[in-house]
Design a protein around this motif. Structure first.
Motif, short mmCIF file in Angstrom:
data_model
loop_
_atom_site.label_atom_id
_atom_site.label_comp_id
_atom_site.label_asym_id
_atom_site.label_seq_id
_atom_site.Cartn_x
_atom_site.Cartn_y
_atom_site.Cartn_z
N ARG A 41 0.85 -1.19 0.00
CA ARG A 41 0.00 0.00 0.00
C ARG A 41 0.89 1.23 0.00
O ARG A 41 1.91 1.27 0.69
CB ARG A 41 -0.91 -0.01 1.24
CG ARG A 41 -1.93 1.12 1.28
CD ARG A 41 -2.84 0.95 2.50
NE ARG A 41 -3.94 1.92 2.49
CZ ARG A 41 -3.86 3.12 3.04
NH1 ARG A 41 -2.73 3.51 3.63
NH2 ARG A 41 -4.89 3.94 3.00
N SER A 42 0.51 2.25 -0.73
CA SER A 42 1.33 3.46 -0.79
C SER A 42 1.36 4.16 0.56
O SER A 42 0.31 4.43 1.14
CB SER A 42 0.78 4.42 -1.85
OG SER A 42 1.43 5.68 -1.75
N PRO A 43 2.56 4.52 1.06
CA PRO A 43 2.64 5.29 2.30
C PRO A 43 2.48 6.78 2.06
O PRO A 43 2.46 7.56 3.03
CB PRO A 43 4.06 4.96 2.80
CG PRO A 43 4.84 4.75 1.54
CD PRO A 43 3.88 4.11 0.57
N ALA A 44 2.39 7.21 0.81
CA ALA A 44 2.22 8.62 0.46
C ALA A 44 0.75 8.89 0.15
O ALA A 44 0.20 8.30 -0.77
CB ALA A 44 3.10 8.99 -0.73
N ARG A 45 0.12 9.79 0.91
CA ARG A 45 -1.30 10.07 0.77
C ARG A 45 -1.55 11.57 0.71
O ARG A 45 -0.64 12.39 0.89
CB ARG A 45 -2.10 9.48 1.94
CG ARG A 45 -1.67 8.13 2.43
CD ARG A 45 -1.75 7.04 1.39
NE ARG A 45 -3.10 6.68 0.97
CZ ARG A 45 -3.40 5.57 0.29
NH1 ARG A 45 -2.44 4.71 -0.02
NH2 ARG A 45 -4.64 5.32 -0.07
N ALA A 46 -2.81 11.93 0.49
CA ALA A 46 -3.17 13.33 0.34
C ALA A 46 -2.87 14.14 1.58
O ALA A 46 -2.39 15.28 1.50
CB ALA A 46 -4.66 13.44 0.00
N ASP A 47 -3.12 13.58 2.77
CA ASP A 47 -2.95 14.37 3.99
C ASP A 47 -1.50 14.76 4.22
O ASP A 47 -1.21 15.88 4.67
CB ASP A 47 -3.53 13.63 5.20
CG ASP A 47 -2.96 12.24 5.39
OD1 ASP A 47 -2.19 11.78 4.51
OD2 ASP A 47 -3.27 11.60 6.41
N ASN A 48 -0.56 13.85 3.91
CA ASN A 48 0.84 14.24 4.14
C ASN A 48 1.31 15.26 3.11
O ASN A 48 2.17 16.11 3.40
CB ASN A 48 1.77 13.03 4.17
CG ASN A 48 1.95 12.31 2.85
OD1 ASN A 48 1.26 11.34 2.59
ND2 ASN A 48 2.89 12.75 2.03
N ALA A 49 0.73 15.25 1.90
CA ALA A 49 1.07 16.28 0.92
C ALA A 49 0.62 17.65 1.39
O ALA A 49 1.33 18.65 1.23
CB ALA A 49 0.44 15.94 -0.43
N ILE A 50 -0.56 17.71 1.99
CA ILE A 50 -1.07 18.98 2.51
C ILE A 50 -0.20 19.47 3.66
O ILE A 50 0.15 20.66 3.74
CB ILE A 50 -2.53 18.83 2.95
CG1 ILE A 50 -3.42 18.57 1.73
CG2 ILE A 50 -3.01 20.07 3.70
CD1 ILE A 50 -4.84 18.20 2.08
N ARG A 51 0.18 18.57 4.56
CA ARG A 51 1.02 18.98 5.69
C ARG A 51 2.37 19.52 5.21
O ARG A 51 2.87 20.53 5.72
CB ARG A 51 1.22 17.82 6.67
CG ARG A 51 -0.01 17.45 7.46
CD ARG A 51 0.34 16.57 8.65
NE ARG A 51 0.99 15.34 8.27
CZ ARG A 51 0.37 14.21 7.96
NH1 ARG A 51 -0.97 14.16 7.98
NH2 ARG A 51 1.04 13.12 7.64
N ALA A 52 2.98 18.85 4.23
CA ALA A 52 4.26 19.31 3.71
C ALA A 52 4.13 20.71 3.11
O ALA A 52 5.00 21.57 3.31
CB ALA A 52 4.80 18.33 2.67
N SER A 53 3.06 20.94 2.37
CA SER A 53 2.84 22.26 1.76
C SER A 53 2.63 23.33 2.83
O SER A 53 3.11 24.47 2.69
CB SER A 53 1.64 22.22 0.82
OG SER A 53 1.93 21.47 -0.35
N LYS A 54 1.93 22.98 3.91
CA LYS A 54 1.71 23.95 4.98
C LYS A 54 3.03 24.32 5.66
O LYS A 54 3.25 25.49 6.02
CB LYS A 54 0.72 23.38 6.00
CG LYS A 54 -0.72 23.36 5.51
CD LYS A 54 -1.65 22.82 6.59
CE LYS A 54 -3.10 22.90 6.16
NZ LYS A 54 -4.03 22.36 7.20
N VAL A 55 3.90 23.34 5.85
CA VAL A 55 5.19 23.63 6.47
C VAL A 55 6.03 24.51 5.55
O VAL A 55 6.68 25.48 6.00
CB VAL A 55 5.95 22.33 6.81
CG1 VAL A 55 7.37 22.63 7.30
CG2 VAL A 55 5.19 21.54 7.86
N LEU A 56 6.05 24.22 4.26
CA LEU A 56 6.78 25.06 3.31
C LEU A 56 6.25 26.49 3.33
O LEU A 56 7.02 27.46 3.29
CB LEU A 56 6.68 24.47 1.90
CG LEU A 56 7.52 23.21 1.65
CD1 LEU A 56 7.09 22.53 0.36
CD2 LEU A 56 9.01 23.55 1.60
#
Length: 524
Positions: A482-497
């Motif tokens: 199963r992919s460990p990369a999901r929508a929620d972690n993409a959003i969190r990374a963008s918020k930190v950036l």
């Protein structure tokens, strides 16, 4: 020295008039109905940009003295035993009407990322094949296909069946409806990989969604569509609101609810990352908790695509969302999130230091080249080891050296705990992990064989998930089902950036890339 700095062009990148004319000429096919369209606009795709990504091939940072210490060679099983499970839920990723339960991929955007990092993985992963590619420049998709055929890269199935397209609409027409105008009978596309620069991601996603909504209501397609997932290059959007808009396009639009979104945060699936999770959580080599995480990157030699004519797209905020931290730093930030929990309480210093080196600041890229961040790990239910409250310190220094003949590059990621620490390169999938005791002495080193295509472990995980494959253990394999990369972690990374770069751009809640005259970072 990059050519764009050697030549010092007065106008580094001239796209405004072209982009405006392209947008107007394409207005009807790009814009969704007014009642459902988002207010922020995405920049149109142009023919000027090719998508490049940094390779995971770096010089070893491990000093020679370590060769006398204990060294363990970690070898990954490349072909683990897997079983396919049946799934009766028609809306789940594991269900498919495809022949041989094979996942068929299409690529939108054909830059260097499709040459080594990602492209070959689509036809080399188990149960996966490459069915179509698209590039806007006339003839370039066909040229890319022919070049790969001449070089013997494609297996027979791909060589005989792959199609090339010059627009998202024609690709989608072929995938959803077929017909002579679409190049023959209906194609088979299950997953679409968006590999353009981030500045085009939202628009491409809207074109995909619009095509599905326009075509799926016709005749036999009225009850559904074959697209199961969309896989988008990191950092997905140029800022957090754009990342959220991209994800919402696929989750909130009528008829799109069953499309799974995957961000291409490939390091989550790397063998080294999975071993690291075991070392920290299971073996507790650093102790019962993590007390601090540190990362330093110095130099831009780890990035590719900086030596072409004109301003590289990575250094153009309209296309990338900022400087090199957007393309490279996002991997490290996401890995910290994956291992330890969300990054919170961000404080940063951001500047454009290189503008004062060797010439006028007007001739230097407008984006930041130096970032220092201090933050904390927040609470989570996914951290591999108790980490809440741990300090996070990161520095990205992409400032060119005054003496450009000297290389002074560094890439070091350190995790500390009460019993010791782990040290490794931050950007290399195959770089070793060092064990250090409480006194800072290296006591052990684990080495890895890097994947030939750094995105292949994640692409394999996505493929396994869509096929309904269950992982079975075999000789320490780290292939994921199963992919460990999901929508929620993409959003969190963008918020930190965004939190890191807000002060430089005067906020990132709007189309900040179009108002450089207001950036506080350029006035310091």
């Amino acid at each position: 020295m990059p050519k764009f700095l050697r030549k010092r062009p007065k106008v580094l990148f001239t796209t405004g008039a072209f982009l405006l004319s392209l947008f107007i000429s394409s207005f009807q096919q790009y814009l969704l109905p007014a009642s459902t369209a988002f207010s922020p606009r995405a920049s149109p795709i142009t023919n000027h940009f090719r998508h490049h990504h940094p390779p995971y091939h770096l010089e070893k940072i491990i000093p020679n003295r370590i060769s006398s210490r204990a060294i363990t060679k970690h070898t990954m099983t490349t072909s683990p035993t897997t079983t396919t499970t049946s799934n009766n839920n028609n809306n789940s990723p594991g269900n498919s009407n495809r022949s041989n339960n094979q996942v068929h991929w299409a690529i939108i955007g054909l830059g260097d990322v499709c040459t080594i990092k990602s492209g070959p993985a689509f036809y080399k992963s188990h149960g996966s094949t490459l069915a179509a590619v698209m590039r806007r420049t006339p003839g370039k998709a066909r040229e890319w296909i022919d070049e790969n055929i001449r070089e013997g890269n494609f297996p027979e199935e791909v060589k005989e069946n792959i199609r090339g397209f010059e627009s998202v609409e024609s690709l989608m027409e072929w995938a959803l409806r077929g017909g002579e105008d679409a190049g023959g009978g209906r194609g088979t596309i299950d997953v679409i990989y968006v590999a353009t620069p981030p500045g085009a991601h939202l628009q491409v996603i809207r074109q995909i969604v619009s095509s599905i909504q326009n075509i799926r209501g016709d005749g036999e397609n009225a009850d559904g569509h074959p697209i199961q997932a969309v896989y988008v290059e990191k950092p997905v959007g140029r800022c957090a609101w754009e990342t959220r808009a991209i994800i919402d396009e696929l989750s909130q639009r009528p008829g799109m609810e069953d499309i799974v979104f995957y961000p291409a945060y490939v390091s989550r699936a790397h063998e080294r990352t999975q071993v690291l999770r075991n070392l920290l959580g299971k073996d507790k080599v650093c102790g019962d908790c993590v007390t601090s995480v540190e990362y330093v990157m110095k130099g831009s030699g780890f990035a590719r695509g900086l030596d072409g004519e004109g301003l590289p797209w990575r250094l153009n905020a309209e296309l990338s969302g900022g400087g090199l931290i957007m393309d490279m730093g996002c991997h490290v930030l996401d890995r910290i999130d994956y291992l330890f929990g969300p990054i919170v309480d961000v404080q940063s210093t951001v500047s454009r230091k290189g503008a004062s080196i060797g010439g006028s600041s007007e001739e230097y890229p407008l984006v930041e080249d130096y970032v220092s961040m201090n933050a904390t790990i927040g609470p989570s239910d996914w951290s591999v080891i108790p980490s809440e409250g741990a300090n996070v310190q990161c520095v990205w220094d992409f400032v060119p050296p005054e003496d450009r003949s000297k290389k002074n590059e560094r890439d070091e990621f350190v995790i500390r705990g009460p019993k010791g620490s782990l040290r490794m390169g931050g950007m290399g999938a195959g770089l070793p992990i060092e064990f250090l005791d409480a006194d800072g002495n290296v006591v052990k080193v684990i080495e890895f064989d890097p994947p030939k295509h750094s995105a292949q472990p994640l692409i394999q995980a996505v493929t396994n998930e869509l096929r309904g494959v269950e992982k079975t253990s075999k000789d320490g394999s780290y292939e994921l089902h199963r992919s460990p990369a999901r929508a929620d972690n993409a959003i969190r990374a963008s918020k930190v950036l965004d939190a890191i770069l807000n002060s430089y751009y005067g906020g990132r809640h709007d189309e900040f890339w179009s108002r450089s005259e207001s950036w506080p970072g350029l006035k310091e």
